[in-house]
Scaffold this active site. Structure first.
Site, mmCIF file in Angstrom:
data_model
loop_
_atom_site.group_PDB
_atom_site.id
_atom_site.type_symbol
_atom_site.label_atom_id
_atom_site.label_comp_id
_atom_site.label_asym_id
_atom_site.label_seq_id
_atom_site.Cartn_x
_atom_site.Cartn_y
_atom_site.Cartn_z
ATOM 1 N N HIS A 36 18.947 47.955 56.919
ATOM 2 C CA HIS A 36 19.712 48.385 55.739
ATOM 3 C C HIS A 36 21.195 48.065 55.924
ATOM 4 O O HIS A 36 21.866 47.592 55.004
ATOM 5 C CB HIS A 36 19.560 49.897 55.517
ATOM 6 C CG HIS A 36 18.159 50.344 55.238
ATOM 7 N ND1 HIS A 36 17.394 51.008 56.156
ATOM 8 C CD2 HIS A 36 17.375 50.204 54.127
ATOM 9 C CE1 HIS A 36 16.214 51.285 55.627
ATOM 10 N NE2 HIS A 36 16.166 50.806 54.397
ATOM 11 N N GLN A 60 5.406 53.412 43.925
ATOM 12 C CA GLN A 60 4.988 52.253 44.710
ATOM 13 C C GLN A 60 4.111 52.639 45.895
ATOM 14 O O GLN A 60 3.714 51.795 46.679
ATOM 15 C CB GLN A 60 6.192 51.431 45.174
ATOM 16 C CG GLN A 60 7.055 52.075 46.247
ATOM 17 C CD GLN A 60 8.287 51.241 46.543
ATOM 18 O OE1 GLN A 60 9.176 51.092 45.702
ATOM 19 N NE2 GLN A 60 8.359 50.659 47.731
ATOM 20 N N GLY A 146 15.695 42.256 51.859
ATOM 21 C CA GLY A 146 15.440 41.815 53.224
ATOM 22 C C GLY A 146 14.259 40.853 53.315
ATOM 23 O O GLY A 146 13.244 41.055 52.659
ATOM 24 N N GLN A 147 14.421 39.851 54.170
ATOM 25 C CA GLN A 147 13.338 38.905 54.475
ATOM 26 C C GLN A 147 12.106 39.628 55.036
ATOM 27 O O GLN A 147 10.981 39.174 54.889
ATOM 28 C CB GLN A 147 13.860 37.883 55.497
ATOM 29 C CG GLN A 147 12.807 36.999 56.163
ATOM 30 C CD GLN A 147 12.272 35.931 55.233
ATOM 31 O OE1 GLN A 147 12.950 35.557 54.270
ATOM 32 N NE2 GLN A 147 11.067 35.447 55.504
ATOM 33 N N VAL A 175 16.157 42.028 60.665
ATOM 34 C CA VAL A 175 16.824 42.576 61.848
ATOM 35 C C VAL A 175 15.751 43.192 62.745
ATOM 36 O O VAL A 175 14.887 43.933 62.260
ATOM 37 C CB VAL A 175 17.872 43.634 61.455
ATOM 38 C CG1 VAL A 175 18.547 44.214 62.693
ATOM 39 C CG2 VAL A 175 18.912 43.037 60.509
ATOM 40 N N ARG A 186 9.492 53.173 58.947
ATOM 41 C CA ARG A 186 8.217 53.739 59.405
ATOM 42 C C ARG A 186 8.094 53.746 60.932
ATOM 43 O O ARG A 186 7.214 54.417 61.466
ATOM 44 C CB ARG A 186 7.046 52.967 58.807
ATOM 45 C CG ARG A 186 6.855 53.227 57.317
ATOM 46 C CD ARG A 186 5.533 52.638 56.844
ATOM 47 N NE ARG A 186 5.175 53.103 55.521
ATOM 48 C CZ ARG A 186 5.583 52.533 54.391
ATOM 49 N NH1 ARG A 186 6.350 51.466 54.429
ATOM 50 N NH2 ARG A 186 5.219 53.014 53.211
HETATM 51 P P1 AMP Z 1 13.302 50.030 52.280
HETATM 52 O O1 AMP Z 1 14.299 51.151 52.363
HETATM 53 O O2 AMP Z 1 12.332 50.005 53.434
HETATM 54 O O3 AMP Z 1 12.641 49.919 50.929
HETATM 55 O O4 AMP Z 1 14.132 48.699 52.460
HETATM 56 C C1 AMP Z 1 15.256 48.432 51.661
HETATM 57 C C2 AMP Z 1 15.650 46.997 51.835
HETATM 58 O O5 AMP Z 1 15.926 46.753 53.215
HETATM 59 C C3 AMP Z 1 14.532 46.025 51.439
HETATM 60 O O6 AMP Z 1 15.111 44.929 50.753
HETATM 61 C C4 AMP Z 1 13.967 45.606 52.771
HETATM 62 O O7 AMP Z 1 13.400 44.312 52.750
HETATM 63 C C5 AMP Z 1 15.201 45.628 53.641
HETATM 64 N N1 AMP Z 1 14.817 45.755 55.047
HETATM 65 C C6 AMP Z 1 13.952 46.651 55.585
HETATM 66 N N2 AMP Z 1 13.813 46.430 56.908
HETATM 67 C C7 AMP Z 1 14.588 45.361 57.218
HETATM 68 C C8 AMP Z 1 14.879 44.645 58.419
HETATM 69 N N3 AMP Z 1 14.325 44.982 59.581
HETATM 70 N N4 AMP Z 1 15.725 43.594 58.340
HETATM 71 C C9 AMP Z 1 16.301 43.249 57.158
HETATM 72 N N5 AMP Z 1 16.081 43.890 55.994
HETATM 73 C C10 AMP Z 1 15.236 44.940 56.029
#
Ligand code: AMP
Length: 265
Positions: A36, A60, A146-147, A175, A186
């Site tokens: 993040h 979701q 994020g990728q 990352v 998670r």
């Molecule tokens: P989330 O809070 O898990 O829904 O993630 C929010 C954003 O952070 C999404 O665009 C994810 O793809 C990105 N994201 C989650 N984990 C990573 C990571 N390890 N590296 C880069 N981006 C991430």
């Protein structure tokens, strides 16, 4: 940094930026980690103001137990967002985002079919709907993803294209922790032993990519390296013209996803 708890409050705060500014949006579900933070910093580097949303989107999640167990720590998130250059943290309630009577859904086909689409029915419908709502509330010029969630990126890009949204989507590389595990909210649910087993996932991605470079079967090599971790899928998919090796697997009660572009140096 200012926090907004309602759609109305955020709209009022963003009013001064409606002309002449580049609003950057980072949609998140909170429980912030280095992934993040990388998104916040990428937004900070190119946008002003930077808006981050923190919303654990119930629509979701297919599995109520997964939703209930999703990690939450808002005071910590507020601190991290502030330190990472976020200007506005938008943390709405479920009632504000999905009030009683909400009945409109974004059903993306194309990019949403297969892989996560097969294993998490309805997941991308919830993701696309909440993202479109965030896009219309925040009206950013740029949104950062994020990728790590590569199919999610493809779904968002599909929606942006198909609905002619005036929005630039930027993707930030995954990352990882020092041991190679992709950072994920998670991960805190993994025991020490499970975390050790989960390392088979990045190892399998590495083995797959090595095989691919040698002209061998990347999926077979990745499967062989999974060392007893039973995957939902190991697959090569084309994302934005890039062949990408993607894995989803359950380790104990935690479902993890990860991927690696095969054309990466
Ligand atoms: P989330 O809070 O898990 O829904 O993630 C929010 C954003 O952070 C999404 O665009 C994810 O793809 C990105 N994201 C989650 N984990 C990573 C990571 N390890 N590296 C880069 N981006 C991430």
């Amino acid at each position: 940094m200012k926090a907004a708890r309602t759609i109305g409050e955020l709209r009022r705060l963003l009013q001064p930026f409606r002309t002449g500014s580049t609003i950057g949006l980072v949609p998140t579900m909170g429980a912030f980690h280095g992934g993040h933070i990388a998104l916040f910093r990428a937004a900070r580097a190119t946008c002003d103001p930077v808006v981050a949303s923190l919303f654990v989107n119930p629509t979701q999640f297919g599995d109520p137990a997964d939703l209930a167990a999703y990690p939450r720590d808002e005071p910590r998130d507020v601190r991290i967002a502030e330190e990472s250059g976020v200007d506005y943290l938008f943390a709405p309630s479920i009632d504000d985002m999905f009030p009683r009577g909400h009945a409109t859904w974004i059903d993306v086909e194309g990019a949403a079919l297969g892989l996560e689409g097969d294993f998490r029915p309805g997941h991308f419908r919830g993701v696309a709907t909440v993202c479109l709502k965030l896009f219309t509330i925040v009206r950013p010029q740029v949104a950062f993803f994020g990728q790590k969630d590569v199919q999610q990126v493809a779904v968002i890009r599909q929606m942006v294209r198909d609905l002619n949204l005036e929005l630039d989507i930027r993707v930030v590389p995954t990352v990882r922790d020092q041991d190679g595990l992709a950072l994920s909210s998670r991960n805190v649910r993994l025991s020490a032993a499970e975390r050790e087993r989960a390392l088979a996932i990045p190892r399998a991605l590495g083995a797959g990519r090595a095989a691919y470079r040698l002209g061998r079967d990347a999926v077979a090599a990745a499967r062989a390296a999974l060392a007893g971790v039973e995957p939902d899928y190991v697959a090569i998919a084309d994302f934005d013209g890039r062949p990408t090796l993607a894995i989803a697997a359950r380790v104990g009660g935690t479902r993890l996803i990860d991927n690696i572009p095969l054309d990466e140096r």
